[in-house]
Design an enzyme around this catalytic site. Sequence first.
Site, PDB file in Angstrom:
ATOM      1  N   CYS A  22      -0.687  16.906  -0.073  1.00 15.83           N
ATOM      2  CA  CYS A  22      -0.150  18.244   0.220  1.00 15.83           C
ATOM      3  C   CYS A  22      -0.672  18.731   1.569  1.00 15.83           C
ATOM      4  O   CYS A  22      -1.873  18.662   1.847  1.00 15.83           O
ATOM      5  CB  CYS A  22      -0.581  19.233  -0.865  1.00 15.83           C
ATOM      6  SG  CYS A  22      -0.036  20.913  -0.479  1.00 15.83           S
ATOM      7  N   CYS A  55       4.357  20.499  -3.298  1.00 14.23           N
ATOM      8  CA  CYS A  55       3.158  20.503  -4.139  1.00 14.23           C
ATOM      9  C   CYS A  55       3.363  21.437  -5.325  1.00 14.23           C
ATOM     10  O   CYS A  55       3.788  22.587  -5.151  1.00 14.23           O
ATOM     11  CB  CYS A  55       1.994  21.019  -3.282  1.00 14.23           C
ATOM     12  SG  CYS A  55       0.456  21.198  -4.172  1.00 14.23           S
ATOM     13  N   ASN A  77      -1.996 -17.400  10.057  1.00 10.99           N
ATOM     14  CA  ASN A  77      -0.991 -16.692  10.844  1.00 10.99           C
ATOM     15  C   ASN A  77      -0.119 -17.760  11.493  1.00 10.99           C
ATOM     16  O   ASN A  77      -0.631 -18.608  12.201  1.00 10.99           O
ATOM     17  CB  ASN A  77      -1.706 -15.849  11.913  1.00 10.99           C
ATOM     18  CG  ASN A  77      -0.743 -14.973  12.700  1.00 10.99           C
ATOM     19  OD1 ASN A  77       0.363 -15.392  13.052  1.00 10.99           O
ATOM     20  ND2 ASN A  77      -1.149 -13.751  12.974  1.00 10.99           N
ATOM     21  N   PRO A  78       1.211 -17.747  11.254  1.00 13.65           N
ATOM     22  CA  PRO A  78       2.041 -18.884  11.715  1.00 13.65           C
ATOM     23  C   PRO A  78       2.159 -18.999  13.225  1.00 13.65           C
ATOM     24  O   PRO A  78       2.445 -20.078  13.749  1.00 13.65           O
ATOM     25  CB  PRO A  78       3.414 -18.601  11.081  1.00 13.65           C
ATOM     26  CG  PRO A  78       3.429 -17.148  10.805  1.00 13.65           C
ATOM     27  CD  PRO A  78       2.012 -16.740  10.564  1.00 13.65           C
ATOM     28  N   GLN A  93      -4.197  -3.106   6.217  1.00 17.49           N
ATOM     29  CA  GLN A  93      -3.593  -2.141   7.138  1.00 17.49           C
ATOM     30  C   GLN A  93      -2.210  -1.743   6.609  1.00 17.49           C
ATOM     31  O   GLN A  93      -1.565  -0.866   7.152  1.00 17.49           O
ATOM     32  CB  GLN A  93      -3.432  -2.744   8.539  1.00 17.49           C
ATOM     33  CG  GLN A  93      -4.742  -3.166   9.180  1.00 17.49           C
ATOM     34  CD  GLN A  93      -4.515  -3.918  10.467  1.00 17.49           C
ATOM     35  OE1 GLN A  93      -4.179  -3.342  11.504  1.00 17.49           O
ATOM     36  NE2 GLN A  93      -4.685  -5.233  10.418  1.00 17.49           N
ATOM     37  N   CYS A 130      -2.761  22.253   0.441  1.00 16.64           N
ATOM     38  CA  CYS A 130      -4.049  22.241  -0.279  1.00 16.64           C
ATOM     39  C   CYS A 130      -4.658  20.848  -0.396  1.00 16.64           C
ATOM     40  O   CYS A 130      -5.651  20.655  -1.105  1.00 16.64           O
ATOM     41  CB  CYS A 130      -3.832  22.823  -1.681  1.00 16.64           C
ATOM     42  SG  CYS A 130      -2.834  21.759  -2.757  1.00 16.64           S
ATOM     43  N   HIS A 143      -5.000   2.296   6.418  1.00 17.03           N
ATOM     44  CA  HIS A 143      -3.910   3.082   7.016  1.00 17.03           C
ATOM     45  C   HIS A 143      -3.155   3.878   5.960  1.00 17.03           C
ATOM     46  O   HIS A 143      -2.079   4.397   6.219  1.00 17.03           O
ATOM     47  CB  HIS A 143      -2.938   2.171   7.794  1.00 17.03           C
ATOM     48  CG  HIS A 143      -3.583   1.577   9.026  1.00 17.03           C
ATOM     49  ND1 HIS A 143      -3.021   0.556   9.755  1.00 17.03           N
ATOM     50  CD2 HIS A 143      -4.764   1.830   9.617  1.00 17.03           C
ATOM     51  CE1 HIS A 143      -3.815   0.247  10.764  1.00 17.03           C
ATOM     52  NE2 HIS A 143      -4.899   0.991  10.688  1.00 17.03           N
ATOM     53  N   ASP A 156       2.331  -0.535   1.897  1.00 15.13           N
ATOM     54  CA  ASP A 156       3.504  -0.801   1.040  1.00 15.13           C
ATOM     55  C   ASP A 156       3.198  -0.897  -0.448  1.00 15.13           C
ATOM     56  O   ASP A 156       4.098  -1.131  -1.253  1.00 15.13           O
ATOM     57  CB  ASP A 156       4.199  -2.098   1.530  1.00 15.13           C
ATOM     58  CG  ASP A 156       3.228  -3.287   1.606  1.00 15.13           C
ATOM     59  OD1 ASP A 156       3.394  -4.125   2.514  1.00 15.13           O
ATOM     60  OD2 ASP A 156       2.291  -3.373   0.773  1.00 15.13           O
ATOM     61  N   THR A 213      -2.207 -10.521  10.725  1.00 18.41           N
ATOM     62  CA  THR A 213      -2.402  -9.385  11.623  1.00 18.41           C
ATOM     63  C   THR A 213      -2.510  -9.879  13.062  1.00 18.41           C
ATOM     64  O   THR A 213      -3.062 -10.933  13.346  1.00 18.41           O
ATOM     65  CB  THR A 213      -3.652  -8.546  11.243  1.00 18.41           C
ATOM     66  OG1 THR A 213      -3.763  -7.452  12.157  1.00 18.41           O
ATOM     67  CG2 THR A 213      -4.921  -9.371  11.250  1.00 18.41           C
TER      68      THR A 213
END
Length: 272
Positions: free
Chosen positions: A134, A174, A238-239, A108, A137, A126, A111, A213
């Site tokens: 662009c 573009c 996951n903590p 997801q 186009c 994502h 970066d 997540t």
Amino acid sequence: MGEYNREIQEAASILSRSTRASASSGAGFSAESGISTFRDPGGIWDQIDPMEAGTVEGLIRTIDKNSEKLVPLFLNMLDSFEQADPNPGHMALAALEELGILQIVITQNVDNLHQEAGTSNLVEVHGNLFQMVCMGCSRRKGVDRRSHIKAVREKLLAIKGFDLTSLLTLALNCDICGSVMRPDVVMFGEAVKDLNRAFQICLDTDTMLVLGTSGVVYPAASFPREAKKAGASVIVINPTENAFGDVSDVYIPMRSGEALPLIVAQIRKNID
Ligand code: APR
């Protein structure tokens, strides 16, 4: 060995037997790279409302009405995205791919850190901040993360007002049709990318690692359940929370950048 040695060993033995493992990663996976998550205390949605910055119209409205609030946040995000490096969790996933255990990562995150860590099979549901598209186009163009951020920051600090027209000058144009190019990321209300491919992975995988997540945003939140239904083992790292307690076979309450290298080391021990 650590407090969660049993869970680490269990995850390692499940993965040692896997030939079609997959991973589904969220913002927490990049937390150890210094990139803020969305829903942890102090996270992005604590700093600005999703409706103000998570949708296209909200973002434009906020730029128009309240850009003084947005610009400092934007500059902070530029800094963290510029300084970020893949963390040991990213490197461990690339190692699992090298070992022929991990076939693919669904993320997801936008970066670019999975690619930079060496993961080659990746589905970015994502999108990616460093892929421009662009608006005229639809031509796509990849940019280098750090040089692009430097250029945007320089332009941002050079413009006078932070109104919409001046902020639009930050965008690339573009070179085919001259229209504005935007980062090819999915905002709230926009269609998620490569969804069929992601659901196919859920059907095919024999083990799904669920990493960093909160399981709040669909359709990504359904991937672990779809994988479980199709017979996969589910390992959650996951903590602070396990949003998939109803389907997880192993839950490791650790940071992914700590747990995954331990799992890879255990797998290597199992192999030797
Ligand atoms: N290791 C593993 N998990 C972590 C770590 C860490 N070091 N640090 C935090 N986490 C966990 C948190 O406990 C939380 O459950 O990562 C999760 C982050 O949750 P969110 O901030 O909600 O991120 P995510 O689940 O990716 O959000 C999904 O929401 O706003 C949208 O598009 C945005 O892709 C994002 C989506």
